[in-house]
Design a protein around this motif. Structure first.
Motif, PDB file in Angstrom:
ATOM      1  N   GLU A 204       0.738  -1.305   0.004  1.00  0.00           N
ATOM      2  CA  GLU A 204      -0.040  -0.189  -0.035  1.00  0.00           C
ATOM      3  C   GLU A 204       0.810   1.389  -0.149  1.00  0.00           C
ATOM      4  OE1 GLU A 204      -3.604   1.825   2.677  1.00  0.00           O
ATOM      5  OE2 GLU A 204      -2.680   0.344   3.280  1.00  0.00           O
ATOM      6  N   THR A 205       1.902   1.293   1.004  1.00  0.00           N
ATOM      7  CA  THR A 205       2.847   2.368   0.942  1.00  0.00           C
ATOM      8  C   THR A 205       3.442   2.599  -0.514  1.00  0.00           C
ATOM      9  OG1 THR A 205       3.529   1.982   3.113  1.00  0.00           O
ATOM     10  CG2 THR A 205       4.915   3.304   1.770  1.00  0.00           C
ATOM     11  N   GLN A 206       3.873   1.552  -1.220  1.00  0.00           N
ATOM     12  CA  GLN A 206       4.369   1.487  -2.694  1.00  0.00           C
ATOM     13  C   GLN A 206       3.206   2.335  -3.675  1.00  0.00           C
ATOM     14  OE1 GLN A 206       5.476  -2.363  -4.267  1.00  0.00           O
ATOM     15  NE2 GLN A 206       6.836  -1.368  -5.689  1.00  0.00           N
ATOM     16  N   TYR A 207       2.161   1.920  -3.523  1.00  0.00           N
ATOM     17  CA  TYR A 207       0.866   2.314  -4.307  1.00  0.00           C
ATOM     18  C   TYR A 207       0.762   3.965  -4.180  1.00  0.00           C
ATOM     19  CZ  TYR A 207      -0.434  -2.508  -5.324  1.00  0.00           C
ATOM     20  OH  TYR A 207      -0.507  -3.992  -5.718  1.00  0.00           O
ATOM     21  N   VAL A 208       0.732   4.267  -2.683  1.00  0.00           N
ATOM     22  CA  VAL A 208       0.460   5.623  -2.499  1.00  0.00           C
ATOM     23  C   VAL A 208       1.764   6.454  -2.827  1.00  0.00           C
ATOM     24  CG1 VAL A 208       0.468   7.150  -0.691  1.00  0.00           C
ATOM     25  CG2 VAL A 208      -0.893   5.284  -0.447  1.00  0.00           C
ATOM     26  N   ASN A 209       2.942   5.837  -2.875  1.00  0.00           N
ATOM     27  CA  ASN A 209       3.944   6.550  -3.307  1.00  0.00           C
ATOM     28  C   ASN A 209       3.972   6.846  -4.912  1.00  0.00           C
ATOM     29  OD1 ASN A 209       5.121   7.058  -0.849  1.00  0.00           O
ATOM     30  ND2 ASN A 209       6.530   5.111  -1.079  1.00  0.00           N
ATOM     31  N   PHE A 210       3.645   5.809  -5.513  1.00  0.00           N
ATOM     32  CA  PHE A 210       3.274   6.056  -7.256  1.00  0.00           C
ATOM     33  C   PHE A 210       2.220   6.881  -7.412  1.00  0.00           C
ATOM     34  CE2 PHE A 210       0.938   4.582 -10.705  1.00  0.00           C
ATOM     35  CZ  PHE A 210       2.020   4.917 -11.779  1.00  0.00           C
ATOM     36  N   MET A 211       1.152   6.892  -6.483  1.00  0.00           N
ATOM     37  CA  MET A 211      -0.051   7.736  -6.949  1.00  0.00           C
ATOM     38  C   MET A 211       0.470   9.061  -6.764  1.00  0.00           C
ATOM     39  SD  MET A 211      -3.794   7.822  -5.088  1.00  0.00           S
ATOM     40  CE  MET A 211      -2.791   8.419  -3.396  1.00  0.00           C
ATOM     41  N   GLU A 212       1.208   9.514  -5.878  1.00  0.00           N
ATOM     42  CA  GLU A 212       1.679  10.942  -5.621  1.00  0.00           C
ATOM     43  C   GLU A 212       2.736  11.144  -6.675  1.00  0.00           C
ATOM     44  OE1 GLU A 212       0.409  12.765  -3.510  1.00  0.00           O
ATOM     45  OE2 GLU A 212      -0.855  11.505  -2.423  1.00  0.00           O
ATOM     46  N   GLU A 213       3.611  10.503  -6.991  1.00  0.00           N
ATOM     47  CA  GLU A 213       4.575  10.882  -7.926  1.00  0.00           C
ATOM     48  C   GLU A 213       3.868  10.979  -9.447  1.00  0.00           C
ATOM     49  OE1 GLU A 213       7.125   7.473  -7.556  1.00  0.00           O
ATOM     50  OE2 GLU A 213       8.784   8.410  -6.166  1.00  0.00           O
ATOM     51  N   PHE A 214       2.946   9.934  -9.671  1.00  0.00           N
ATOM     52  CA  PHE A 214       2.253  10.091 -11.007  1.00  0.00           C
ATOM     53  C   PHE A 214       1.354  11.339 -11.103  1.00  0.00           C
ATOM     54  CE2 PHE A 214      -1.189   8.278 -13.874  1.00  0.00           C
ATOM     55  CZ  PHE A 214      -0.568   8.803 -14.881  1.00  0.00           C
ATOM     56  N   SER A 215       0.930  11.688  -9.849  1.00  0.00           N
ATOM     57  CA  SER A 215       0.067  13.176  -9.929  1.00  0.00           C
ATOM     58  C   SER A 215       0.921  14.189 -10.000  1.00  0.00           C
ATOM     59  CB  SER A 215      -0.627  13.042  -8.467  1.00  0.00           C
ATOM     60  OG  SER A 215      -1.526  11.956  -8.180  1.00  0.00           O
ATOM     61  N   ASN A 216       1.967  14.173  -9.522  1.00  0.00           N
ATOM     62  CA  ASN A 216       2.951  15.182  -9.895  1.00  0.00           C
ATOM     63  C   ASN A 216       3.472  15.525 -11.420  1.00  0.00           C
ATOM     64  OD1 ASN A 216       3.150  15.869  -7.088  1.00  0.00           O
ATOM     65  ND2 ASN A 216       5.025  14.601  -6.973  1.00  0.00           N
ATOM     66  N   ILE A 217       3.497  14.176 -11.988  1.00  0.00           N
ATOM     67  CA  ILE A 217       3.934  14.252 -13.444  1.00  0.00           C
ATOM     68  C   ILE A 217       2.615  14.934 -14.193  1.00  0.00           C
ATOM     69  CG2 ILE A 217       4.180  12.868 -15.395  1.00  0.00           C
ATOM     70  CD1 ILE A 217       5.906  10.982 -13.555  1.00  0.00           C
ATOM     71  N   LEU A 218       1.627  14.293 -13.995  1.00  0.00           N
ATOM     72  CA  LEU A 218       0.359  14.676 -14.550  1.00  0.00           C
ATOM     73  C   LEU A 218      -0.122  16.384 -14.261  1.00  0.00           C
ATOM     74  CD1 LEU A 218      -2.055  11.964 -13.780  1.00  0.00           C
ATOM     75  CD2 LEU A 218      -0.931  12.357 -16.092  1.00  0.00           C
ATOM     76  N   HIS A 219       0.343  16.727 -13.135  1.00  0.00           N
ATOM     77  CA  HIS A 219       0.112  18.236 -12.816  1.00  0.00           C
ATOM     78  C   HIS A 219       0.927  19.198 -13.580  1.00  0.00           C
ATOM     79  CE1 HIS A 219       0.476  21.783 -10.475  1.00  0.00           C
ATOM     80  NE2 HIS A 219      -0.579  21.492 -10.002  1.00  0.00           N
ATOM     81  N   ARG A 220       2.322  18.663 -13.793  1.00  0.00           N
ATOM     82  CA  ARG A 220       3.184  19.371 -14.723  1.00  0.00           C
ATOM     83  C   ARG A 220       2.599  19.472 -15.912  1.00  0.00           C
ATOM     84  NH1 ARG A 220       7.001  16.984 -11.246  1.00  0.00           N
ATOM     85  NH2 ARG A 220       7.486  15.230 -12.755  1.00  0.00           N
ATOM     86  N   GLN A 221       1.973  18.439 -16.453  1.00  0.00           N
ATOM     87  CA  GLN A 221       1.663  18.363 -17.821  1.00  0.00           C
ATOM     88  C   GLN A 221       0.311  19.225 -18.098  1.00  0.00           C
ATOM     89  OE1 GLN A 221       1.004  14.566 -19.742  1.00  0.00           O
ATOM     90  NE2 GLN A 221       3.043  13.754 -19.352  1.00  0.00           N
ATOM     91  N   ALA A 222      -0.498  19.154 -16.936  1.00  0.00           N
ATOM     92  CA  ALA A 222      -1.664  19.818 -16.943  1.00  0.00           C
ATOM     93  C   ALA A 222      -1.300  21.484 -17.062  1.00  0.00           C
ATOM     94  CB  ALA A 222      -2.491  19.588 -15.944  1.00  0.00           C
ATOM     95  N   ALA A 223      -0.492  21.619 -16.029  1.00  0.00           N
ATOM     96  CA  ALA A 223       0.050  23.193 -16.094  1.00  0.00           C
ATOM     97  C   ALA A 223       0.622  23.657 -17.566  1.00  0.00           C
ATOM     98  CB  ALA A 223       1.208  23.276 -15.048  1.00  0.00           C
ATOM     99  N   ASN A 224       1.278  22.844 -18.022  1.00  0.00           N
ATOM    100  CA  ASN A 224       2.234  23.183 -19.308  1.00  0.00           C
ATOM    101  C   ASN A 224       0.942  23.366 -20.392  1.00  0.00           C
ATOM    102  OD1 ASN A 224       4.446  22.979 -18.261  1.00  0.00           O
ATOM    103  ND2 ASN A 224       4.812  21.020 -18.788  1.00  0.00           N
ATOM    104  N   THR A 225      -0.054  22.536 -20.396  1.00  0.00           N
ATOM    105  CA  THR A 225      -1.008  22.677 -21.355  1.00  0.00           C
ATOM    106  C   THR A 225      -1.882  23.928 -21.149  1.00  0.00           C
ATOM    107  OG1 THR A 225      -1.247  20.167 -21.509  1.00  0.00           O
ATOM    108  CG2 THR A 225      -2.945  21.335 -22.203  1.00  0.00           C
ATOM    109  N   ALA A 226      -2.052  24.365 -19.884  1.00  0.00           N
ATOM    110  CA  ALA A 226      -2.983  25.568 -19.598  1.00  0.00           C
ATOM    111  C   ALA A 226      -2.117  26.702 -20.062  1.00  0.00           C
ATOM    112  CB  ALA A 226      -3.207  25.417 -17.822  1.00  0.00           C
ATOM    113  N   GLU A 227      -0.870  26.574 -19.744  1.00  0.00           N
ATOM    114  CA  GLU A 227      -0.146  27.895 -20.242  1.00  0.00           C
ATOM    115  C   GLU A 227      -0.054  28.061 -21.738  1.00  0.00           C
ATOM    116  OE1 GLU A 227       3.754  27.390 -18.445  1.00  0.00           O
ATOM    117  OE2 GLU A 227       2.979  27.726 -16.328  1.00  0.00           O
TER     118      GLU A 227
END
Length: 229
Positions: A204-227
């Motif tokens: 579960e810890t491994q899953y949570v860590n991946f979820m947070e890292e993946f969220s960061n990647i998607l956040h950067r992509q969404a921010a770049n798209t918005a800009e």
């Protein structure tokens, strides 16, 4: 020198209630061992699959291509794959719409992955509650059979004028077998539960860590798209 007490004979000559207790404990033991072998394979496979997926994910492979590859798999995605598919699917859906901010995009994808995480952890924990139940109540069930058997042995002993150890020994022995069976069912269940609970916690810890890292990647992509818009 052979003993006059035979293990099988003691079980067959035990009172009906003690026999039912023994049968219950044998059934619980068989069921717990079946769950132990099943959980060992499922949890072990989940850990291996997670490591393999993380290697592929961090290899620099395009996320859209990875999503397409996983979506066309014949077998149902589990573990990190299921979380990735849930997150990226929601991300792609928001990306196509007129979502006003990257924060709202990530909020939706994070929510989807959280639901997928809950489902995957629930799958890994399936059966563990039964092991905990067997580990906690089996000794008491065995003790109940022991108390009942010893009580019957002393009642029978009180009905004779001259009591001997030979007369009471079989009854006490058959009663103690119930306690032994209770411990035999409980000990492996407790050990397995503690081990699997720890493994599920690590997964579960491994899953949570991946979820947070993946969220960061998607956040950067969404921010770049918005800009870019």
């Amino acid at each position: 020198m052979e003993s006059g007490l035979n293990f099988i004979d003691l079980i067959l000559k035990a009172s009906l209630l003690v026999q039912l207790v023994m049968l219950t404990l044998v059934g619980m033991s068989i069921a717990s061992w079946a769950i132990i072998f099943q959980r060992k394979g499922i949890i072990g496979r989940a850990v291996i699959d997670a490591r393999e997926f993380e290697k592929k994910f961090w290899s620099g492979m395009d996320l859209s291509k990875l999503y397409g590859e996983l979506s066309t798999k014949v077998t149902q995605a589990t573990g990190l794959e299921a979380m990735f598919i849930a997150g990226f699917k929601e991300f792609a859906r928001h990306k196509k719409s007129s979502t006003p901010s990257a924060g709202m995009v990530i909020e939706g994808t994070h929510r989807s992955m959280r639901v997928a995480l809950s489902r995957e952890v629930e799958k890994l924990e399936s059966g563990l509650s039964f092991l905990a139940t067997v580990g906690s109540i089996s000794p008491y069930i065995g003790l109940f059979g022991t108390v009942w058997g010893i009580m019957n042995a002393f009642i029978a002993l009180g009905e004779v004028k001259q009591a001997t150890l030979q007369m009471v020994a079989p009854g006490i022995a058959e009663a103690l077998i119930a306690t032994a069976m209770g411990l035999f069912a409980a000990i492996p269940a407790v050990i397995a539960y503690n081990r699997f609970a720890k493994n599920v916690e690590v997964a579960e810890t491994q899953y949570v860590n991946f979820m947070e890292e993946f969220s960061n990647i998607l956040h950067r992509q969404a921010a770049n798209t918005a800009e870019a818009k």
